[in-house]
Design an enzyme around this catalytic site. Structure first.
Site, PDB file in Angstrom:
ATOM      1  N   GLU A  73      73.621  13.314  45.342  1.00 33.34           N
ATOM      2  CA  GLU A  73      74.770  13.105  46.233  1.00 33.34           C
ATOM      3  C   GLU A  73      75.227  11.643  46.178  1.00 33.34           C
ATOM      4  O   GLU A  73      76.423  11.350  46.173  1.00 33.34           O
ATOM      5  CB  GLU A  73      74.420  13.415  47.696  1.00 33.34           C
ATOM      6  N   CYS A  98      68.518  14.951  51.799  1.00 34.13           N
ATOM      7  CA  CYS A  98      67.308  14.471  52.482  1.00 34.13           C
ATOM      8  C   CYS A  98      67.670  13.727  53.769  1.00 34.13           C
ATOM      9  O   CYS A  98      68.785  13.213  53.919  1.00 34.13           O
ATOM     10  CB  CYS A  98      66.479  13.585  51.560  1.00 34.13           C
ATOM     11  N   TRP A 197      44.835  29.258  12.289  1.00 39.99           N
ATOM     12  CA  TRP A 197      46.122  29.126  12.964  1.00 39.99           C
ATOM     13  C   TRP A 197      46.820  30.479  13.015  1.00 39.99           C
ATOM     14  O   TRP A 197      46.863  31.197  12.021  1.00 39.99           O
ATOM     15  CB  TRP A 197      46.997  28.083  12.238  1.00 39.99           C
ATOM     16  N   GLY A 311      40.953  27.704  26.136  1.00 38.43           N
ATOM     17  CA  GLY A 311      40.798  28.984  25.458  1.00 38.43           C
ATOM     18  C   GLY A 311      40.670  30.128  26.456  1.00 38.43           C
ATOM     19  O   GLY A 311      41.099  30.026  27.618  1.00 38.43           O
ATOM     20  N   THR A 314      38.846  29.715  29.979  1.00 41.37           N
ATOM     21  CA  THR A 314      39.669  28.927  30.906  1.00 41.37           C
ATOM     22  C   THR A 314      40.831  29.778  31.427  1.00 41.37           C
ATOM     23  O   THR A 314      41.054  29.871  32.640  1.00 41.37           O
ATOM     24  CB  THR A 314      40.193  27.668  30.187  1.00 41.37           C
ATOM     25  N   LEU A 315      41.547  30.429  30.510  1.00 42.53           N
ATOM     26  CA  LEU A 315      42.696  31.248  30.925  1.00 42.53           C
ATOM     27  C   LEU A 315      42.245  32.383  31.842  1.00 42.53           C
ATOM     28  O   LEU A 315      42.864  32.637  32.884  1.00 42.53           O
ATOM     29  CB  LEU A 315      43.403  31.814  29.688  1.00 42.53           C
TER      30      LEU A 315
HETATM   31  N1  NAP Z   1      45.022  30.918  20.031  1.00 41.42           N
HETATM   32  C1  NAP Z   1      45.178  30.117  21.058  1.00 41.42           C
HETATM   33  O1  NAP Z   1      46.220  30.090  21.709  1.00 41.42           O
HETATM   34  C2  NAP Z   1      44.053  29.222  21.468  1.00 41.42           C
HETATM   35  C3  NAP Z   1      44.278  28.215  22.399  1.00 41.42           C
HETATM   36  C4  NAP Z   1      43.209  27.417  22.782  1.00 41.42           C
HETATM   37  C5  NAP Z   1      41.979  27.640  22.240  1.00 41.42           C
HETATM   38  N2  NAP Z   1      41.796  28.605  21.332  1.00 41.42           N
HETATM   39  C6  NAP Z   1      40.480  28.891  20.786  1.00 41.42           C
HETATM   40  O2  NAP Z   1      39.662  29.261  21.867  1.00 41.42           O
HETATM   41  C7  NAP Z   1      38.349  28.920  21.556  1.00 41.42           C
HETATM   42  C8  NAP Z   1      37.651  28.475  22.806  1.00 41.42           C
HETATM   43  O3  NAP Z   1      37.788  29.457  23.816  1.00 41.42           O
HETATM   44  P1  NAP Z   1      36.636  29.665  24.835  1.00 41.42           P
HETATM   45  O4  NAP Z   1      37.028  30.763  25.722  1.00 41.42           O
HETATM   46  O5  NAP Z   1      35.387  29.765  24.063  1.00 41.42           O
HETATM   47  O6  NAP Z   1      36.550  28.273  25.564  1.00 41.42           O
HETATM   48  P2  NAP Z   1      37.416  27.330  26.545  1.00 41.42           P
HETATM   49  O7  NAP Z   1      38.096  28.128  27.561  1.00 41.42           O
HETATM   50  O8  NAP Z   1      38.205  26.380  25.719  1.00 41.42           O
HETATM   51  O9  NAP Z   1      36.253  26.505  27.182  1.00 41.42           O
HETATM   52  C9  NAP Z   1      35.300  27.192  27.943  1.00 41.42           C
HETATM   53  C10 NAP Z   1      34.388  26.217  28.583  1.00 41.42           C
HETATM   54  O10 NAP Z   1      35.123  25.360  29.431  1.00 41.42           O
HETATM   55  C11 NAP Z   1      34.456  25.228  30.645  1.00 41.42           C
HETATM   56  N3  NAP Z   1      35.258  25.998  31.612  1.00 41.42           N
HETATM   57  C12 NAP Z   1      36.465  26.519  31.444  1.00 41.42           C
HETATM   58  N4  NAP Z   1      36.901  27.140  32.548  1.00 41.42           N
HETATM   59  C13 NAP Z   1      35.957  27.003  33.445  1.00 41.42           C
HETATM   60  C14 NAP Z   1      35.808  27.437  34.777  1.00 41.42           C
HETATM   61  N5  NAP Z   1      36.773  28.098  35.407  1.00 41.42           N
HETATM   62  N6  NAP Z   1      34.671  27.166  35.398  1.00 41.42           N
HETATM   63  C15 NAP Z   1      33.707  26.483  34.776  1.00 41.42           C
HETATM   64  N7  NAP Z   1      33.803  26.037  33.512  1.00 41.42           N
HETATM   65  C16 NAP Z   1      34.898  26.296  32.861  1.00 41.42           C
HETATM   66  C17 NAP Z   1      33.073  25.835  30.405  1.00 41.42           C
HETATM   67  O11 NAP Z   1      32.285  24.816  29.809  1.00 41.42           O
HETATM   68  P3  NAP Z   1      30.720  24.641  30.145  1.00 41.42           P
HETATM   69  O12 NAP Z   1      30.095  25.891  29.651  1.00 41.42           O
HETATM   70  O13 NAP Z   1      30.351  23.411  29.397  1.00 41.42           O
HETATM   71  O14 NAP Z   1      30.613  24.489  31.606  1.00 41.42           O
HETATM   72  C18 NAP Z   1      33.344  26.897  29.418  1.00 41.42           C
HETATM   73  O15 NAP Z   1      32.254  27.265  28.646  1.00 41.42           O
HETATM   74  C19 NAP Z   1      38.405  27.827  20.526  1.00 41.42           C
HETATM   75  O16 NAP Z   1      37.642  28.215  19.429  1.00 41.42           O
HETATM   76  C20 NAP Z   1      39.837  27.697  20.160  1.00 41.42           C
HETATM   77  O17 NAP Z   1      40.046  27.755  18.769  1.00 41.42           O
HETATM   78  C21 NAP Z   1      42.807  29.407  20.923  1.00 41.42           C
END
Ligand code: NAP
Length: 366
Positions: A73, A98, A197, A311, A314-315
């Site tokens: 504004e 605001c 990839w 990975g 996490t997701l």
């Molecule tokens: N295609 C794609 O889009 C894409 C993207 C990203 C990654 N990736 C692939 O994904 C693979 C890894 O996936 P991933 O599932 O094995 O591993 P990740 O999600 O990358 O990591 C998992 C680790 O992160 C920690 N963590 C994540 N979320 C957590 C939570 N909510 N609470 C506690 N700890 C948490 C833990 O570590 P601690 O066990 O040490 O506590 C767990 O073992 C890689 O090889 C990569 O190449 C692919």
């Protein structure tokens, strides 16, 4: 009839506010995207052909350009001469002006002092410092106030801002790529990383563009250890997001590429560690409730939007808690036969679009 005409005018000018507000994308967070136009009604005696749109025309425009700088504004008013007579003018703005002293003085005070006839607003501000108080100030000063024009579209434009204030967490976008047979990675990463990839170059560029639109990006420990990603926007023009890594036991070494360059980086860990260079360590307790605690902490750091790029573990930890707003999933052409399984997510009812050689599934969390 006249009411109908007035509403269609309001819509047209509000759409113009949205259009110019967009110019601030990537520059204004954690503030909202806001545009403003000033419309003047023709005065008796003005030549009939001097005003388009039923004897009204836009005479001034402005948008919020950068965090901490002037609001829309203020810029719209400043686009006209200092002593301009606004008594025959309507100010359109897509967010309630605001009413508090923040980084700039209250816009509602400025609008009152300029003696606008009417103010038309799209959304009320969810920021508790403003909510409703801006419009109240205008009404108390005798200005006609109309609100709620294109409300749904305005909320979509500022979905990050509204989520941040209303849910007290960042707006969350989940993003990953999976093979046709449902894997996000091979079991062990091949020396030629290209083999692991999944998507086409077009998708990679699109992802970098998305990164530039969000304030922060987050990945899990294994993703950093296995892929060593940079998490930057190097393929497009735009700001790098703040890089956030989950690393409970501090397994990731300081030579990891996520820690390179001057960009800000945050590590969530159970250990105690002092910050150094561009890296901040946040100690947090893991286990039950971790994802919510993490998001509350990001809210306290003023992080308004977050793209989570894997990975799977996490997701999944965000998916199972329903803590996400959008999912953007690429399905590439490859088959891995075995590997890290893609997150648990049903793509069957979602429409897809083609990006390069990939299918992109895009879902809003309702
Ligand atoms: N295609 C794609 O889009 C894409 C993207 C990203 C990654 N990736 C692939 O994904 C693979 C890894 O996936 P991933 O599932 O094995 O591993 P990740 O999600 O990358 O990591 C998992 C680790 O992160 C920690 N963590 C994540 N979320 C957590 C939570 N909510 N609470 C506690 N700890 C948490 C833990 O570590 P601690 O066990 O040490 O506590 C767990 O073992 C890689 O090889 C990569 O190449 C692919």
């Amino acid at each position: 009839m006249s009411n109908f005409t007035a509403v269609s005018d309001h819509i047209k000018y509000m759409e113009r506010c949205f259009e110019i507000a967009e110019k601030g994308r990537g520059q204004v967070a954690p503030n909202p995207l806001v545009g403003s136009v000033i419309v003047e009604n023709a005065r008796p005696g003005d030549p009939p052909d001097s005003y388009r749109d039923g004897r009204k025309k836009i005479i001034g425009e402005g948008y919020h350009q950068k965090y901490g700088e002037a609001h829309a504004e203020v810029n719209a008013i400043a686009s006209l001469p200092e002593n301009y007579d606004f008594t025959n003018c309507t100010l359109y703005v897509n967010l309630e002006p605001c009413s508090h002293y923040g980084k700039t003085p209250p816009c509602s005070d400025l609008i009152v002092s300029k003696k606008f006839k009417t103010v038309v607003v799209c959304n009320l501000d969810s920021n508790p410092l403003v909510a409703g108080k801006g419009l109240e100030k205008l009404r108390n000063a005798g200005i006609e106030v109309i609100s709620g024009i294109l409300e749904k579209e305005g909320r979509e434009l500022n979905k990050r801002f509204f989520t941040f204030h209303e849910k007290k967490r960042p707006y969350i976008i989940l993003k990953w790529a999976q093979t046709k047979d449902g894997f996000i990675s091979k079991l062990s990463i091949p020396s030629d990383k290209e083999e692991n990839w999944i998507t086409s170059p077009e998708s990679k560029i699109l992802v970098h563009k998305w990164r530039a639109e969000e304030q922060a990006i987050l990945v899990g420990t294994n993703t950093v250890l296995n892929d060593n990603p940079e998490l930057t926007t190097r393929l497009v023009e735009g700001k790098d997001p703040i890089r956030i890594v989950i690393d409970r036991e501090l397994k990731i070494t300081s030579s990891a590429k996520v820690f390179a360059n001057k960009g800000q980086c945050i590590v969530y860990t159970e250990k105690q560690k002092s910050d150094f260079d561009n890296i901040r360590f946040r100690t947090i307790s893991f286990g039950e409730g971790f994802t919510q605690r993490l998001l509350t902490d990001l809210h306290s750091l003023n992080i308004q939007s977050l793209i989570i790029e894997g990975g799977s573990q996490t997701l999944n930890s965000f998916i199972t808690k329903g803590l996400w707003d959008e999912a953007r999933v690429f399905v590439g052409d490859k088959l891995f036969d075995e590997g890290v399984k893609a997150p648990e997510f049903d793509l069957s009812s979602i429409e897809s679009q083609i990006i390069g050689t990939d299918k992109l599934y895009w879902k809003q969390n309702s």
